[in-house]
Design an enzyme around this catalytic site. Structure first.
Site, PDB file in Angstrom:
ATOM      1  CB  SER A  28      -0.934   0.004   1.212  1.00 28.88           C
ATOM      2  OG  SER A  28      -0.190  -0.197   2.403  1.00 28.88           O
ATOM      3  CG  ASN A 115      -3.804  -5.111  12.624  1.00 26.84           C
ATOM      4  OD1 ASN A 115      -3.235  -4.944  11.549  1.00 26.84           O
ATOM      5  ND2 ASN A 115      -4.173  -6.306  13.072  1.00 26.84           N
ATOM      6  CG  HIS A 161     -43.239  20.867 -11.139  1.00 30.00           C
ATOM      7  ND1 HIS A 161     -43.333  19.534 -10.810  1.00 30.00           N
ATOM      8  CD2 HIS A 161     -44.069  21.513 -10.274  1.00 30.00           C
ATOM      9  CE1 HIS A 161     -44.191  19.381  -9.814  1.00 30.00           C
ATOM     10  NE2 HIS A 161     -44.641  20.568  -9.460  1.00 30.00           N
ATOM     11  CB  SER A 282     -16.335  25.917 -28.125  1.00 29.75           C
ATOM     12  OG  SER A 282     -16.295  25.136 -29.297  1.00 29.75           O
ATOM     13  CE  LYS A 288     -20.842  25.656 -26.704  1.00 25.42           C
ATOM     14  NZ  LYS A 288     -22.126  25.058 -26.357  1.00 25.42           N
ATOM     15  CG  ASN A 290     -18.567  25.699 -23.201  1.00 20.73           C
ATOM     16  OD1 ASN A 290     -19.640  26.086 -23.639  1.00 20.73           O
ATOM     17  ND2 ASN A 290     -17.643  25.119 -23.947  1.00 20.73           N
ATOM     18  CD  GLU A 295     -20.645  22.317 -18.367  1.00 18.80           C
ATOM     19  OE1 GLU A 295     -21.433  21.845 -19.185  1.00 18.80           O
ATOM     20  OE2 GLU A 295     -19.608  22.913 -18.694  1.00 18.80           O
ATOM     21  CE1 TYR A 322      -6.222  -3.669   8.817  1.00 17.48           C
ATOM     22  CE2 TYR A 322      -5.260  -5.832   8.412  1.00 17.48           C
ATOM     23  CZ  TYR A 322      -5.453  -4.517   8.038  1.00 17.48           C
ATOM     24  OH  TYR A 322      -4.882  -4.049   6.886  1.00 17.48           O
ATOM     25  CD  GLN A 327      -2.767  -2.559   1.937  1.00 16.69           C
ATOM     26  OE1 GLN A 327      -2.089  -2.856   2.909  1.00 16.69           O
ATOM     27  NE2 GLN A 327      -2.496  -3.025   0.724  1.00 16.69           N
TER      28      GLN A 327
HETATM   29  N1  ARG Z   1      -1.162  -1.430   5.133  1.00 16.50           N
HETATM   30  C1  ARG Z   1      -2.059  -1.969   6.082  1.00 16.50           C
HETATM   31  C2  ARG Z   1      -3.428  -1.276   5.949  1.00 16.50           C
HETATM   32  O1  ARG Z   1      -3.493  -0.299   5.313  1.00 16.50           O
HETATM   33  C3  ARG Z   1      -1.543  -1.775   7.462  1.00 16.50           C
HETATM   34  C4  ARG Z   1      -2.038  -2.776   8.445  1.00 16.50           C
HETATM   35  C5  ARG Z   1      -1.510  -4.114   8.079  1.00 16.50           C
HETATM   36  N2  ARG Z   1      -1.804  -5.075   9.084  1.00 16.50           N
HETATM   37  C6  ARG Z   1      -1.666  -6.377   8.849  1.00 16.50           C
HETATM   38  N3  ARG Z   1      -1.959  -7.177   9.809  1.00 16.50           N
HETATM   39  N4  ARG Z   1      -1.305  -6.841   7.668  1.00 16.50           N
HETATM   40  O2  ARG Z   1      -4.424  -1.727   6.461  1.00 16.50           O
END
Ligand code: ARG
Length: 470
Positions: A28, A115, A161, A282, A288, A290, A295, A322, A327
């Site tokens: 991650s 965690n 409406h 445009s 135009k 816009n 938008e 957990y 993640q």
């Molecule tokens: N990168 C993990 C997350 O975003 C961190 C926690 C990972 N914990 C584990 N037991 N693998 O959740």
């Protein structure tokens, strides 16, 4: 990337490529490195607390704090090389710490797990994000209230409406937006209370045998309290879901406002001009201009609504405690925050710069028989039952449609064909100013009420800022 030993024939190659893929798939760090400041703040507080309860020596604690602060500098200068093999922001920072300070770095993770660490980081991040959004909302609301006060007497058609219904004032319409966004503000303030709870000490899921002083860590990090249940603390992401729900409602409001800005700035309505800097041209049609900014705000609502569904779906069916599923909470949450902050910035700049075209608004109210209800009310005051008055006015409107005139443009004798009770004083009732002034009820569109409401809106804002919002 992977250091897996290679097999003589195919196995090594196979293992190596699988490992590389899995490492990339489960990592991650590509997106959670964004949490580095929160991660370092959480680690410093944890180390301080460990030293205070005697689990960590003062020397180790000092080395950890100095090391983490130095790493923060490295990250900010773009010097730290993030490693996918180290999976996430937490392990990258911890590995770098140990590289810098040796064994003391390895002691930081005592009484802690990734965690509770990640849940803490995310809450710290979201708390800051909410504060930034609240500040942006205060500025937008201030601009709206000011514009509303200025336009308290500007007449425009009110719609139901999308058909002209009754005259209202432009200031009243702007204050409707104010109310919508004020509720969003209050929702976020309320959500922040549930975000501001500290998971640290829950460890992996069950708590920890070390004598942690959780209230002390919470205090260092500005959390209102430590979490009450370790299983819940590491597993639930309802605080992120709640925030995203509040953001989705806010974006839905933004989208409605954007839609009106798009309509109003069109040649068909021509109620407002948007300054050129918020529009684009445009490449083919020279005429135009816009309304790209509103938008886009309208379009961006879709992604936030999508993130809400993503987070709800991510959470459902997860057993305690957990799971790695969690993640997946980060990217939707980060994008929700970025989107809301971007839209807020666009609206805070653009809305105070709206240029109303007062004469166009007025003419549109005229053209739509906006005072037809006023004629019915006039007849009621002369003793006609409302249902009968409605019928009479309907007939007068039909003549107006056929002859291309508003009721106020007809001669008295013409109007008297529909009811002999109609007298010279009818023209006061048919005037747009008379119509809005008559709606002099609390929450109504009379300019006097709108002035009061704009002042109340400004007072509400001033109280917030006075009381060190939120
Ligand atoms: N990168 C993990 C997350 O975003 C961190 C926690 C990972 N914990 C584990 N037991 N693998 O959740």
């Amino acid at each position: 990337m992977s250091d897996a030993p290679t097999n003589q024939s195919w196995g090594g190659r196979f293992t190596e490529s699988t490992d590389a893929f899995v490492a990339a798939f489960t990592a991650s760090v590509g997106f959670d490195q964004r949490l580095y400041r929160q991660d370092i703040a959480g680690s410093i507080a944890h180390a301080r607390m460990l030293a205070r309860v005697g689990v960590l020596s003062e020397d180790d604690c000092a080395a950890i704090i100095a090391g983490l602060e130095a790493i923060r500098g490295e990250i900010e200068r773009g010097e730290l090389v993030w490693s996918v093999a180290l999976e996430d922001v937490h392990m990258n920072i911890e590995a770098r710490l140990t590289e810098r300070i040796g064994d003391a770095g390895k002691r930081l993770h005592t009484g802690r797990s990734r965690n509770d660490q990640v849940a803490t980081d995310l809450r710290l991040y979201l708390r800051d994000a909410i504060d930034a959004i609240l500040a942006g909302l205060r500025s937008l609301l201030g601009g709206l209230a000011e514009l509303a006060a200025r336009e308290a007497g500007t007449i425009m058609p009110g719609f139901t409406h999308l058909q002209v219904a009754q005259p209202v004032t432009f200031g009243h319409h702007l204050l409707a937006w104010f109310e919508m966004l004020k509720r969003d503000y209050e929702r976020l303030v309320d959500c922040r209370k549930r975000v501001n709870i500290m998971p640290l000490g829950a460890a992996a899921l069950a708590g920890t045998p070390y004598p942690l002083d959780r209230p002390y860590t919470a205090q260092l990090l500005g959390f209102a309290a430590p979490s009450a249940n370790s299983l819940d603390a590491v597993s639930d992401r309802d605080f992120a879901i709640e925030f995203t729900a509040a953001a989705a409602i806010l974006m839905t409001h933004f989208s409605r406002i954007a839609e009106e800005l798009v309509l109003w700035s069109s040649a068909q309505f021509a109620f407002i001009d948007l300054p050129d800097r918020f529009c684009t041209g445009s490449s083919i049609m020279p005429q135009k201009k816009n309304p790209d900014v509103p938008e886009l705000v309208r379009g961006k609502t879709g992604r936030v609504n999508g993130h809400l569904v993503a987070l709800l779906t991510l959470m459902k069916s997860q057993p305690l405690a957990y799971n790695k599923d969690n993640q997946e909470d980060k990217e939707p949450l980060f994008d929700t925050v970025d989107t809301v902050i971007g839209c807020l910035r666009a609206f805070s700049d653009m809305i105070p710069a709206i240029q109303p075209r007062r004469e166009q608004m007025r003419q549109a109210a005229r053209r739509g028989f906006a005072t037809a209800t006023d004629l019915a009310d006039y007849l009621v005051r002369k003793g006609v039952p409302f249902r009968d008055a409605h019928e009479v006015v309907g007939k007068a409107v039909r003549l107006g449609v056929e002859t291309g005139r508003d009721l106020a443009e007809m001669a008295l004798s013409e109007l008297q064909q529909f009811s002999p009770l109609i007298q010279d004083d009818v023209f006061a009732a048919l005037a747009l100013e008379g119509s809005v002034a008559a709606r002099d009820v609390l929450g109504g569109t009379a300019p006097r009420r709108v002035q009061d409401a704009a002042a109340a809106a400004q007072g509400w804002l001033a109280d917030l800022t006075g009381a060190a919002a939120p």
